[in-house]
Design an enzyme around this catalytic site. Structure first.
Site, PDB file in Angstrom:
ATOM      1  N   CYS A 124       0.797  -1.241   0.000  1.00  0.00           N
ATOM      2  CA  CYS A 124       0.000   0.000   0.000  1.00  0.00           C
ATOM      3  C   CYS A 124       0.820   1.277   0.000  1.00  0.00           C
ATOM      4  O   CYS A 124       0.711   2.090  -0.916  1.00  0.00           O
ATOM      5  CB  CYS A 124      -0.910   0.059   1.214  1.00  0.00           C
ATOM      6  N   HIS A 134      -2.870   6.281   4.556  1.00  0.00           N
ATOM      7  CA  HIS A 134      -1.714   5.399   4.802  1.00  0.00           C
ATOM      8  C   HIS A 134      -0.393   5.960   4.295  1.00  0.00           C
ATOM      9  O   HIS A 134       0.498   5.202   3.882  1.00  0.00           O
ATOM     10  CB  HIS A 134      -1.961   3.999   4.205  1.00  0.00           C
TER      11      HIS A 134
END
Ligand SMILES: *[C@@H]1O[C@H](CO)[C@@H](O)[C@H](O)[C@H]1NC(C)=O
Ligand SMILES: *[C@@H]1O[C@H](CO)[C@@H](O)[C@H](O)[C@H]1NC(C)=O
Length: 565
Positions: free
Chosen positions: A72, A133
């Site tokens: 990610c 994130h």
């Protein structure tokens, strides 16, 4: 004005009219951990994803659409900046390749120019809803140096860190990486305690200092235990802009809240008369897989299928409202996933079709080849497919070009302009080469010669698969041995990377040196940025812990008054 002049004016107006259509709105859907084989239009006929599929039938499907990283944090950094993570400090040299704690100081440097900062230059209103994130704080609690609002977004709502199995599912990071971790941790403690006992006997050391020594030695292990046992308290929050509005995240119903905020945003932007950039960064289909009641028990693929159907529904809600606002024709819609499905999670981790490997597996196509759908009714044809290599980093160039903003001139952008390819004016990918990294190590490269139809992929390092399988223990490591003979694949006919080209063949001898040379040139051209992935930056900082209603660790609990239920 006489008649002739009036006619001229009218003519000019007609000629000019197409040039003054409003600026194009941009909607980007990013799914989390969704695999290449998980949706209908990529050949999965047993799932229900009609809304996602509609983007393909109303636009273009990219079948060789590649992420810059298999996890990610780095993949999203490349998507936002159009640059390989090695250039931005987001390629990790250590085992941990994503931001693991919300209170760490690791994050996308604010010196990077994201595509949201690009559209801002053209007067767009920019909204991000969902997962980020890419860090929160940098130097102190409350500086928000890595927050989306410091990276070009005008509005943010969502679980700023990530969704994780640890927030309620059975699959937890710590048990994934270290099965039976509690026992192992205790054994480490016991073995070292006994070793210390033998080394520095009581008569040598004195009883009291010895006990104190053992106690001090227990602190780091106890800390590890406490950190992982309180994962939710430490990492689960929803922010609205800079305000912490929900702790911990209520994952059931989160998709509905994201949709609601996204629709509000479209309404606000439309009312203000500004063009908008809307990024819907869904939490599905990452574990922990929880949906609203409405989707429970609906899919034959269990909780994964339910999350997938809720994702599809969410996409559908936004598409529907774009039609209702009457802006469908001049809105560009893009759908993708940050990287492949997580095979180590079994049926909860997604499906990458015929591709080899998955999330975290470095350069394997199952790790980086993801769905890529785009529609823009005013400009692009319907129902086309392109098999040419394209990259998630190209989104940067696309967004900039659609907004009419030139690329930053002071840095290297790795994305390319794919509009001519999408419009059909050119037939070959603008990428001669694409480089596939695992962390900060180059593992493979893809080569698309200008002539012919073939794409080649040369693999110089492979993931450390458990022998006889194509999975690792929870995640793969990057620092594997360099292959004595690199493996060359003809990706066009062997997308599953099953049969390397014979290393004595003419093709191998011709193609391999070209790719090796390009890899060398690429490596030399990179000025590696100072990495954000130092152990110091990655470590959680308990004095920076966001806490809703009290002082950490007490009373860190609240529900968004906007969504009391
Ligand atoms: C469709 O996707 C589901 C969910 O990931 C997967 O379990 C299944 O194997 C896929 N089926 C086909 C035919 O591709
Ligand atoms: C939309 O505008 C309203 C009224 O100004 C504001 O309260 C709300 O936060 C905005 N929402 C979004 C998502 O932009």
């Amino acid at each position: 004005m006489d008649l002739k002049h009036r006619k001229m004016t009218l003519l000019l107006l007609i000629v000019w009219f197409p040039c003054v259509v409003a600026k194009t709105n941009i909607i980007l859907f990013i799914a989390d951990d969704l695999g290449y084989g998980d949706i209908g239009c990529y050949g999965n006929h047993s799932v229900r994803t009609p809304n996602i599929d509609s983007i393909a039938s109303d636009g273009i499907k990219m079948t060789q659409h590649l992420a810059a990283a298999s996890l990610c944090t780095p993949s999203r950094s490349a998507l936002l900046t159009g640059r390989y993570p090695v250039r931005t400090g987001m390629a990790s040299p250590v085992m941990m390749r994503v931001i693991a704690w919300a209170s760490s100081s690791c994050g996308l440097p604010s010196s990077e120019i994201t595509f949201a900062e690009q559209t801002k230059k053209a007067g767009y209103m920019n909204g991000l809803f969902g997962k980020w994130h890419l860090g929160i704080h940098k130097q102190r609690l409350g500086d928000f140096e890595h927050h989306p609002l410091k990276q070009g977004f005008d509005y943010f709502y969502g679980p700023i860190y990530s969704n994780l199995g640890d927030f309620g599912g059975e699959s937890r990071i710590i048990t994934g990486l270290m099965p039976g971790w509690y026992g192992k941790l205790f054994s480490i403690w016991a073995v070292t305690a006994v070793a210390l006992l033998c080394l520095f006997r009581e008569d040598y050391f004195g009883a009291i200092p010895f006990i104190v020594f053992i106690l001090i030695w227990s602190v780091p292990l106890a800390l590890v235990y406490l950190l992982f046992e309180n994962f939710t308290l430490l990492n689960s929050f929803v922010y609205r802009n800079y305000d912490l509005v929900e702790q911990p995240v209520r994952f059931a119903g989160l998709s509905q809240r994201l949709v609601n905020e996204g629709l509000d945003f479209i309404q606000n932007a439309t009312n203000s008369g500004k063009p908008f950039l809307l990024v819907m960064s869904w939490v599905h289909t990452h574990t922990f897989l929880t949906t609203s009641k409405q989707f429970e028990g609906r899919s034959k693929f269990g909780r994964y299928g339910e999350a997938l159907e809720e994702l599809d529904w969410s996409v559908g809600q936004i598409l529907k409202s774009v039609k209702e606002f009457g802006i469908d024709d001049n809105t560009l819609v893009y759908f993708t996933s940050d990287h492949g499905g997580h095979l180590e999670e079994g049926t909860e981790g997604g499906f990458n079709g015929i591709l080899k490997g998955g999330k975290s597996h470095g350069a394997s196509d199952g790790a980086i080849r993801v769905p890529g759908l785009i529609k823009w009714p005013r400009v692009l044809e319907k129902g086309k497919v392109t098999d040419e290599p394209t990259s998630l980093m190209d989104i940067y160039n696309l967004v900039s070009s659609v907004a009419g903003v030139s690329l930053p001139a002071d840095r290297h952008i790795d994305g390319r302009d794919i509009l001519p390819l999408l419009k059909g004016g050119v037939l070959v990918s603008p990428h001669d080469f694409l480089f596939h990294y695992c962390g900060n190590i180059l593992h493979a490269a893809r080569y698309r010669p200008r002539d012919g139809i073939k794409t080649w992929k040369l693999v110089t390092r492979e993931p450390d698969y458990i022998p006889g399988t194509t999975v690792c223990q929870f995640t793969c490591n990057c620092n594997t041995d360099v292959l004595a003979t690199p493996k060359l694949y003809d990706i066009t006919v062997d997308p599953g990377e099953t049969t390397p080209i014979d290393s004595h063949s003419k093709n191998y001898k011709e193609i391999t040196p070209i790719i090796l040379k390009a890899m060398g040139i690429h490596k030399n051209s990179i000025e590696p940025a100072e990495t954000e992935f130092t152990l110091r930056k990655l470590a959680p900082n308990l004095t920076w812990q966001p806490c809703c209603n009290g002082t950490f660790p007490f009373n860190c609990y609240c529900t968004d008054p906007k969504y009391p239920e």
